[in-house]
Motif scaffolding. Structure first.
Motif, PDB file in Angstrom:
ATOM      1  N   PHE A  57       0.835  -1.210   0.000  1.00  0.00           N
ATOM      2  CA  PHE A  57       0.000   0.000   0.000  1.00  0.00           C
ATOM      3  C   PHE A  57       0.860   1.246   0.000  1.00  0.00           C
ATOM      4  CE2 PHE A  57       0.671  -1.257   4.414  1.00  0.00           C
ATOM      5  CZ  PHE A  57       1.015  -0.077   5.043  1.00  0.00           C
ATOM      6  N   VAL A  61      -1.325   7.419   1.961  1.00  0.00           N
ATOM      7  CA  VAL A  61      -2.785   7.442   1.816  1.00  0.00           C
ATOM      8  C   VAL A  61      -3.396   6.498   2.845  1.00  0.00           C
ATOM      9  CG1 VAL A  61      -4.721   6.980   0.250  1.00  0.00           C
ATOM     10  CG2 VAL A  61      -2.583   7.898  -0.665  1.00  0.00           C
ATOM     11  N   ALA A  62      -4.482   6.909   3.490  1.00  0.00           N
ATOM     12  CA  ALA A  62      -5.172   6.022   4.430  1.00  0.00           C
ATOM     13  C   ALA A  62      -6.671   6.173   4.291  1.00  0.00           C
ATOM     14  CB  ALA A  62      -4.753   6.340   5.867  1.00  0.00           C
ATOM     15  N   VAL A  63      -7.367   5.068   4.533  1.00  0.00           N
ATOM     16  CA  VAL A  63      -8.821   5.140   4.673  1.00  0.00           C
ATOM     17  C   VAL A  63      -9.129   5.212   6.164  1.00  0.00           C
ATOM     18  CG1 VAL A  63     -10.989   3.833   4.461  1.00  0.00           C
ATOM     19  CG2 VAL A  63      -9.460   4.029   2.491  1.00  0.00           C
ATOM     20  N   TRP A  84     -11.952  -2.687   2.867  1.00  0.00           N
ATOM     21  CA  TRP A  84     -11.216  -1.512   2.391  1.00  0.00           C
ATOM     22  C   TRP A  84      -9.735  -1.841   2.246  1.00  0.00           C
ATOM     23  CZ3 TRP A  84     -12.968   2.395  -0.154  1.00  0.00           C
ATOM     24  CH2 TRP A  84     -14.304   2.757  -0.007  1.00  0.00           C
ATOM     25  N   PHE A  89      -5.884  -0.205   0.599  1.00  0.00           N
ATOM     26  CA  PHE A  89      -5.621   0.938   1.492  1.00  0.00           C
ATOM     27  C   PHE A  89      -5.307   0.480   2.912  1.00  0.00           C
ATOM     28  CE2 PHE A  89      -8.684   2.395  -1.710  1.00  0.00           C
ATOM     29  CZ  PHE A  89      -8.068   3.541  -2.185  1.00  0.00           C
ATOM     30  N   GLN A  90      -4.311   1.104   3.536  1.00  0.00           N
ATOM     31  CA  GLN A  90      -4.195   0.929   4.980  1.00  0.00           C
ATOM     32  C   GLN A  90      -5.443   1.578   5.565  1.00  0.00           C
ATOM     33  OE1 GLN A  90      -0.984   3.144   6.824  1.00  0.00           O
ATOM     34  NE2 GLN A  90      -0.977   4.725   5.236  1.00  0.00           N
ATOM     35  N   THR A  91      -6.137   0.840   6.433  1.00  0.00           N
ATOM     36  CA  THR A  91      -7.461   1.304   6.878  1.00  0.00           C
ATOM     37  C   THR A  91      -7.551   1.293   8.398  1.00  0.00           C
ATOM     38  OG1 THR A  91      -8.392   0.436   4.825  1.00  0.00           O
ATOM     39  CG2 THR A  91      -9.956   0.961   6.580  1.00  0.00           C
ATOM     40  N   LYS A 259     -11.098   6.850  -5.669  1.00  0.00           N
ATOM     41  CA  LYS A 259     -10.082   6.747  -6.735  1.00  0.00           C
ATOM     42  C   LYS A 259     -10.073   7.986  -7.615  1.00  0.00           C
ATOM     43  CE  LYS A 259      -9.221   1.844  -6.878  1.00  0.00           C
ATOM     44  NZ  LYS A 259      -9.516   0.544  -7.486  1.00  0.00           N
TER      45      LYS A 259
END
Ligand SMILES: *[C@@H]1O[C@H](CO)[C@@H](O)[C@H](O)[C@H]1NC(C)=O
Ligand SMILES: *[C@@H]1O[C@H](CO)[C@@H](O)[C@H](O)[C@H]1NC(C)=O
Ligand SMILES: *[C@@H]1O[C@H](CO)[C@@H](O)[C@H](O)[C@H]1NC(C)=O
Ligand SMILES: *[C@@H]1O[C@H](CO)[C@@H](O)[C@H](O)[C@H]1NC(C)=O
Length: 263
Positions: A57, A61-63, A84, A89-91, A259
Motif C-alpha cells: 500500500f 494514503v489512508a482510509v 477496504w 488501502f491501509q485502513t 479513486k
C-alpha cells in the motif's frame, strides 16, 4: 425576480436533524461469521483502533472508517474495514465510541446522551492527527449511520481529502450541507437507502437541492439503493440478493469516488 419566486419554497423547507434508527431497526448478519477479521486492534495515541493493512500500500494514503453505533464489537464493521484493506488501502477504524458501543438491543435515545460531539470528536481527531504525523498526506474518510455526522464534520472542517457516507444520521438537513457549501473544498458522496426512515429519499432530495447540479463545486454525488433499508452498506442478509448487491454497490461506489479524488 427569480429569487422572489424561490422564497416561498425555501421557507417551506424546515431544517431538521436526521433521526437515529432504533437498534431494533438494524439487521444483523450472523455474528459468528465464517470469515474471521484479518486486522489488529492497536492503540493510537491512547485510542483503541482496528487496523487492517494490505500486503502492499501507499503509506501516504489512508482510509479512515467511522463505524455505526455498534462499533468495533460488531464483526460486520471489522470485516468492512478488511474490505477496504483488500482494496489496497491501509485502513483505520478508531473506537470513537470510547469503549461503549451500543448493545444489539440497546436504546439509542439513552445511549446517545454519552455520545455527543463533545465525547466523540476528541478520540477521532487524535487518530487523524497521529496518522498525519506518521506521514499520511491524504485521508479518504468513509462513515456509516452515526459515522455520517462525523464525515460531515470532517468534510466541513477540511480535515480529510475526500469523504463518503452511507445512510447517515444525526446531521442536520439542509443546514449542515449549506455549511459544507460555505466552507469546504472537499468532495463528498452519499449512498442512501430507499427504505431508510431517517435519511429518507425526501431528505436526500433536500440534500440534492443544496448540493447537486454543480452547486457544490468540490464535487457531490449521491446514489440511492432501492429495496434496502438503513444500515444496508454495513450488513446484508446473505440469502437476500438485493441486500447483497446493494452492500457491494455502496462499497464500489465509495471506492470509485475515492479513486477519482485521491491524487
Ligand atoms: C478489537 O476490539 C473490539 C472491541 O473491544 C473487539 O470486539 C474485537 O474482537 C477486537 N478485534 C480483534 C481482532 O482483536
Ligand atoms: C428508549 O428510552 C427512551 C427514554 O428512556 C424511551 O422513551 C423509549 O421508549 C425507549 N425506546 C425503546 C425502543 O425502548
Ligand atoms: C469541526 O469544527 C467545528 C467548529 O470549529 C468543531 O466544533 C467540531 O468539533 C469539528 N469537528 C471535527 C470532527 O473536526
Ligand atoms: C434473509 O433472507 C431470506 C431470503 O429472503 C429470508 O428468508 C430470511 O428471513 C432473512 N433473514 C433475516 C434475519 O431477515
Amino acid at each position: 425576480m427569480k429569487l422572489l419566486l424561490l422564497l416561498p419554497f425555501l421557507t417551506a423547507v424546515h431544517s431538521a436533524v436526521v433521526p437515529a434508527i432504533d437498534t431494533s431497526g438494524h439487521f444483523h448478519s450472523n455474528p459468528l461469521s465464517a470469515v474471521a477479521p484479518k486486522g489488529k486492534n492497536v492503540t493510537i495515541d491512547g485510542v483503541l483502533t482496528y487496523v487492517s493493512l494490505p500486503k502492499k500500500f501507499d503509506p501516504t494514503v489512508a482510509v479512515l472508517l467511522l463505524t455505526d453505533v455498534f462499533g468495533l464489537p460488531s464483526p460486520d464493521n471489522l470485516l468492512l474495514v478488511d474490505q477496504w484493506a483488500a482494496a489496497g488501502f491501509q485502513t483505520f477504524a478508531p473506537d470513537y465510541l470510547n469503549g461503549d458501543a451500543i448493545a444489539i438491543d440497546g436504546n439509542v435515545t439513552t445511549w446517545i446522551v454519552n455520545h455527543g460531539e463533545a465525547q466523540t470528536t476528541p478520540p477521532l481527531l487524535a487518530v487523524v492527527k497521529a496518522l498525519k504525523k506518521k506521514g499520511v498526506k491524504q485521508i479518504a474518510a468513509t462513515g456509516y449511520c452515526f459515522g455520517g455526522l462525523y464525515i460531515t464534520r470532517l468534510v466541513q472542517n477540511n480535515t480529510v481529502t475526500v469523504g463518503t457516507m452511507a445512510h447517515p444520521s444525526f446531521l442536520n438537513v439542509p443546514t449542515d450541507f449549506e455549511l459544507m457549501k460555505a466552507q469546504s473544498h472537499i468532495p463528498i458522496e452519499i449512498n442512501n437507502a430507499q427504505l431508510d426512515t431517517g435519511f429518507t429519499p425526501d431528505v436526500a432530495l433536500q440534500t440534492d437541492a443544496v448540493m447537486a447540479n454543480g452547486q457544490y463545486v468540490p464535487g457531490y454525488s449521491r446514489r440511492q439503493f432501492n429495496g434496502v433499508a438503513h444500515g444496508f452498506a454495513v450488513r446484508a442478509n446473505a440469502s437476500d440478493p438485493v441486500q447483497v448487491a446493494a452492500k457491494q454497490g455502496a462499497f464500489d461506489t465509495s471506492l470509485s469516488w475515492f479513486k477519482v479524488h485521491l491524487k
